[in-house]
Design an enzyme around this catalytic site. Structure first.
Site, mmCIF file in Angstrom:
data_model
loop_
_atom_site.group_PDB
_atom_site.id
_atom_site.type_symbol
_atom_site.label_atom_id
_atom_site.label_comp_id
_atom_site.label_asym_id
_atom_site.label_seq_id
_atom_site.Cartn_x
_atom_site.Cartn_y
_atom_site.Cartn_z
ATOM 1 N N LYS A 197 -2.021 -4.147 -7.281
ATOM 2 C CA LYS A 197 -2.270 -3.081 -6.314
ATOM 3 C C LYS A 197 -3.183 -3.635 -5.234
ATOM 4 O O LYS A 197 -4.321 -4.026 -5.495
ATOM 5 C CB LYS A 197 -2.927 -1.891 -7.005
ATOM 6 C CG LYS A 197 -3.165 -0.716 -6.083
ATOM 7 C CD LYS A 197 -3.572 0.487 -6.876
ATOM 8 C CE LYS A 197 -3.887 1.654 -5.973
ATOM 9 N NZ LYS A 197 -4.370 2.802 -6.757
ATOM 10 N N LYS A 249 2.452 -2.660 -5.610
ATOM 11 C CA LYS A 249 2.147 -1.568 -4.690
ATOM 12 C C LYS A 249 1.243 -2.059 -3.581
ATOM 13 O O LYS A 249 0.263 -2.740 -3.901
ATOM 14 C CB LYS A 249 1.449 -0.471 -5.498
ATOM 15 C CG LYS A 249 0.939 0.687 -4.701
ATOM 16 C CD LYS A 249 0.230 1.623 -5.615
ATOM 17 C CE LYS A 249 -0.257 2.792 -4.796
ATOM 18 N NZ LYS A 249 -1.059 3.696 -5.596
HETATM 19 C C1 PBG Z 1 -5.215 5.778 -7.034
HETATM 20 C C2 PBG Z 1 -3.946 5.795 -6.273
HETATM 21 C C3 PBG Z 1 -3.766 5.610 -4.883
HETATM 22 C C4 PBG Z 1 -2.400 5.720 -4.623
HETATM 23 C C5 PBG Z 1 -1.788 5.977 -5.849
HETATM 24 N N1 PBG Z 1 -2.753 5.980 -6.852
HETATM 25 C C6 PBG Z 1 -4.716 5.502 -3.787
HETATM 26 C C7 PBG Z 1 -5.745 4.494 -3.590
HETATM 27 O O1 PBG Z 1 -5.789 3.434 -4.215
HETATM 28 O O2 PBG Z 1 -6.572 4.784 -2.746
HETATM 29 C C8 PBG Z 1 -1.756 5.600 -3.276
HETATM 30 C C9 PBG Z 1 -0.383 6.129 -3.170
HETATM 31 C C10 PBG Z 1 0.146 6.294 -1.808
HETATM 32 O O3 PBG Z 1 -0.463 5.871 -0.798
HETATM 33 O O4 PBG Z 1 1.222 6.872 -1.697
HETATM 34 N N2 PBG Z 1 -5.300 6.874 -7.907
#
Ligand code: PBG
Length: 326
Positions: A197, A249
């Site tokens: 991520k 992601k």
């Molecule tokens: C963290 C989480 C995030 C997203 C999904 N799970 C946000 C972050 O890391 O700030 C982002 C998903 C998206 O942008 O569609 N719980």
């Protein structure tokens, strides 16, 4: 063999010919719909930066999941916004907290007709907006956070979730969650690890959607967009820790990473087409600058072509309907 003996255009002459030689498939079952539920909401609330996406009430969530199941989507990924946040994200682990309540409702509504997944992270529930709990010096405390994730996994499993999605990028989160689940007899609950991520600007609209309280950034736990090898390392560690599926992601700016992760592991690979990817296309389409429906299918097909078995996308139901019309 080169031109004029070779003419690749022969394989593009008709719809039937193009269909015959198409390599990549895109089906509703490949798509997972992320959904938001807002504790205390009386009406579904549109998310301004994500046209077409709402924060659901429990009532509207139930209707929307039935619609998603009818469209044939592969799964649902649930997120919740609590009415009250605190330093340790208590509402994330309370059995009656909005996410655990939503899991219970959704599972009661659709049972095993689709795969019910939940985000396993504290950021929606903490008043500082970080994905974990903080140490005295204000940094995110990895190991103290793991204890909270273990509790959250148990609460979600007890609510009936099929898959938990640890997304906080803490070291050891997959092992911790797996052990907590197994220790309580939840051996059938699967782990979809957000293995890779990135610290991405493309999460912007999501932070609107979950009313994020974050003021700083997540650079000490999410990955640097400059790094690809680090993604492979994170992924290998998560598989080793017991991940049943791994995720990359965001998706579209990281298709090289999706392809390399797909080559590396022997578990299903998911890619999350995040909020910013969604909103960019919606915004351009609203201006009349691109053909929305074609752009949606093209983007999703590209993520599949890169190697994703599963795609999380806010267009899951919309795309499923488009695919059915073809
Ligand atoms: C963290 C989480 C995030 C997203 C999904 N799970 C946000 C972050 O890391 O700030 C982002 C998903 C998206 O942008 O569609 N719980």
């Amino acid at each position: 063999m080169a031109y004029p003996d070779s003419r690749p255009r022969r394989l593009r002459t008709t719809n039937a010919m193009r269909r015959l030689v198409a390599q990549t498939t895109l089906e509703p079952r490949h798509l997972v719909l992320p959904m938001f539920v807002r504790e205390g909401a009386e009406e579904p609330r549109p998310v301004p930066s994500m046209p077409g996406v709402v924060q659901h009430t429990m009532e509207s969530l139930r209707k929307a999941v039935v619609e998603a199941v009818e469209a044939g989507v592969g799964g649902l990924m649930l997120f919740a916004i609590p009415e009250h946040k605190d330093a340790i994200g208590s509402r994330g682990t309370d059995a009656d907290g909005p996410l655990n309540a939503a899991i219970r409702e959704v599972v009661a509504e659709v049972g095993d007709a689709t795969v019910v997944m939940a985000d396993l992270c504290l950021d929606e529930f903490t008043d500082h907006g970080h994905c974990g709990v903080l140490a005295a010096d204000g940094t995110v405390d990895n190991d103290a956070t793991l204890d909270r994730y273990a509790q959250m996994a148990l609460a979600q499993a007890e609510a009936g979730v099929h898959v938990v999605g640890p997304s906080g990028m803490m070291d050891g989160q997959v092992r911790t969650v797996r052990r907590a689940l197994d220790g309580a007899g939840h051996t059938d609950v699967a782990v979809l690890a957000y293995a890779t991520k990135y610290a991405s600007a493309f999460y912007g609209p999501f932070r609107d959607a979950v009313e994020s309280s974050l003021s700083g950034d997540r650079l000490t736990y999410q990955q640097d967009p400059a790094n690809a090898l680090e993604a492979l390392r994170e992924t290998a560690l998560d598989v080793d820790e017991g991940a049943d599926m791994v995720m990359v992601k965001p998706a579209m700016s990281y298709l090289d990473v999706v392809a390399r992760v797909r080559d590396l592991v022997d578990v299903p690979v998911a890619a999350y087409q995040v909020s910013g990817e969604y909103s960019m296309i919606e915004a351009a389409a609203a201006q009349g600058w691109i053909d929305r429906d074609r752009a949606v299918i093209e983007a999703l097909t590209s993520i599949r072509r890169a190697g994703a078995d599963i795609v999380l996308t806010y267009w899951a139901v919309d795309a499923a309907h488009q695919l059915r019309r073809r």
